[in-house]
Design an enzyme around this catalytic site. Structure first.
Site, PDB file in Angstrom:
ATOM      1  N   LEU A  29       9.922   4.175   0.954  1.00 42.41           N
ATOM      2  CA  LEU A  29       9.279   5.067   1.327  1.00 42.41           C
ATOM      3  C   LEU A  29       9.812   6.507   1.731  1.00 42.41           C
ATOM      4  O   LEU A  29      10.515   6.549   2.880  1.00 42.41           O
ATOM      5  CB  LEU A  29       8.428   5.083   2.194  1.00 42.41           C
ATOM      6  N   ASP A  30      10.014   7.794   1.526  1.00 39.85           N
ATOM      7  CA  ASP A  30      10.236   8.392   1.826  1.00 39.85           C
ATOM      8  C   ASP A  30       9.452   8.888   3.742  1.00 39.85           C
ATOM      9  O   ASP A  30       8.536   9.034   3.727  1.00 39.85           O
ATOM     10  CB  ASP A  30      10.079  10.303   1.153  1.00 39.85           C
ATOM     11  N   ALA A  31      10.050   9.603   4.724  1.00 41.12           N
ATOM     12  CA  ALA A  31       9.670   9.981   5.685  1.00 41.12           C
ATOM     13  C   ALA A  31       8.485  10.786   5.873  1.00 41.12           C
ATOM     14  O   ALA A  31       7.763  10.076   6.350  1.00 41.12           O
ATOM     15  CB  ALA A  31      11.065  10.419   6.300  1.00 41.12           C
ATOM     16  N   ASP A  32       8.231  11.392   4.467  1.00 39.04           N
ATOM     17  CA  ASP A  32       6.647  11.766   4.396  1.00 39.04           C
ATOM     18  C   ASP A  32       5.940  10.849   3.963  1.00 39.04           C
ATOM     19  O   ASP A  32       4.595  11.310   4.247  1.00 39.04           O
ATOM     20  CB  ASP A  32       6.699  13.237   3.959  1.00 39.04           C
ATOM     21  N   THR A  33       6.138  10.125   3.787  1.00 35.85           N
ATOM     22  CA  THR A  33       4.879   9.096   2.554  1.00 35.85           C
ATOM     23  C   THR A  33       5.075   7.974   3.716  1.00 35.85           C
ATOM     24  O   THR A  33       5.985   7.499   4.928  1.00 35.85           O
ATOM     25  CB  THR A  33       5.670   8.516   1.537  1.00 35.85           C
TER      26      THR A  33
END
Length: 347
Positions: free
Chosen positions: A211-215
């Protein structure tokens, strides 16, 4: 007379005295009050769904692995509680569905089941006699089969049994701002920080996808390489569910567009389902289900159709749900969840 194993060596005499046979004058076996029989002597009605059909099918392909007089209580085996933990991938290369193989220096099947926590050894014998156990695709109803627990695929009621207690299956609620890596060379918070104590204790594990950092939301961790590989491989099409807050009031016609497919820079993508949950004050909350695993796929998809994502939360991977798990917390997956993941990827 003592029973004989398939390799010709005498079997233990003491087990024969614990079963119900003609030599006991028809008296019930010791511990028969736990067999699910009522005062009338009739078997209980808790027969597992599908087990009778499996037993009938198995009788046409059964393989006799031991001769003898031991006769576990079949009626008891039919209603016995199955305590099996659902399993990891256990098929050795080149095996898995060719039928049960007798291994002369192997471990007796009932002992393997007992060690895996399915039932007591006597209870395991009853499960075998009732046709609820299969080895490498073959239902085994005779006692005494010796197997290699490191390579055999053992199922109870059609579900594989964990034979390796070292396997780990964890669910993490990844907080926003955390990197999906076990270590970060820039010193940023990462999921390796959360499992650091486990890793230091010798538990090797890795995350299933990213999951990307913002997710934020559900991320699976395991040391079961075969399961992780299949969950991440697009050919198995394991669905993942996201809740996205997007900019703008999404029209209902967008669902048709997304199901038909949208062309991105790295190829087309289409969702499995798209639901508008809420529209309020120039923003929309939507549920998106898709089996794609490409980098930032949800964000890029919604950006392409004109509704950029403000917040993104993954709530499901297959049948595993995030639920009310706290951000940054870990939990061990239940046996039903593990079984659902294996079913989803054909293991």
């Amino acid at each position: 007379m003592a029973s004989a194993s398939r390799d010709g060596t005498p079997g233990p005499r003491k087990r024969a005295g614990r079963s119900t046979s003609s030599s006991t004058g028809g008296q019930p076996a010791r511990g028969s009050r736990k067999t699910g029989q009522g005062k009338s002597g009739k078997a209980g009605s808790g027969f597992p769904k599908g087990a009778k059909g499996a037993a009938d099918a198995g009788r046409s392909t059964k393989k006799t692995h031991r001769k003898g007089t031991s006769k576990p209580d079949v009626a008891s085996g039919k209603v016995r509680l199955n305590n099996a933990r659902l399993a990891r991938h256990q098929i050795a290369e080149g095996g898995g569905d060719g039928g049960a193989s007798y291994v002369s220096d192997g471990v007796r099947l009932q002992k393997v089941l007992a060690q895996a926590g399915v039932a007591s050894r006597r209870g395991a014998e009853e499960l075998i006699a009732a046709g609820r156990v299969s080895v490498d695709g073959e239902i085994v109803i005779e006692q005494g089969l010796r197997i290699d627990p490191n390579t055999a695929v053992v199922r109870v009621d059609g579900s594989r049994v964990i034979l390796d207690e070292d396997k780990l299956y964890l669910a993490l609620n990844k907080p926003r701002g955390m990197q999906s890596t076990m270590a970060d060379d820039q010193g940023r918070p990462c999921i390796g920080d959360i499992v650091a104590e486990r890793v230091m204790a010798g538990q090797r594990m890795f995350h299933v996808g990213r999951l990307d950092a913002d997710t934020e939301g559900l991320l699976l961790l395991t040391n079961d390489g075969e399961l992780a590989h299949r969950l991440m491989h697009p050919s198995y099409e394991v669905p993942k569910t996201y809740m996205a807050t997007v900019k703008g009031e999404v029209p209902r016609t967008l669902a048709r567009t997304l199901r038909a497919g949208v062309e991105l820079d790295d190829g087309p993508v289409k969702v499995d389902s798209f639901t508008i949950v809420d529209v309020n004050n120039g923003a929309s909350l939507v549920e998106i289900v898709l089996h794609e695993g490409r980098n930032r796929i949800v964000r890029r998809l919604m950006e392409e159709v004109g509704f950029p994502v403000r917040r993104l939360l993954r709530t499901h991977v297959g049948e595993v749900a995030l639920g009310d798990q706290r951000p940054g917390s870990l939990r061990v997956l239940g046996r039903d969840e593990i079984g659902g993941l294996y079913k989803a990827v054909g293991l």
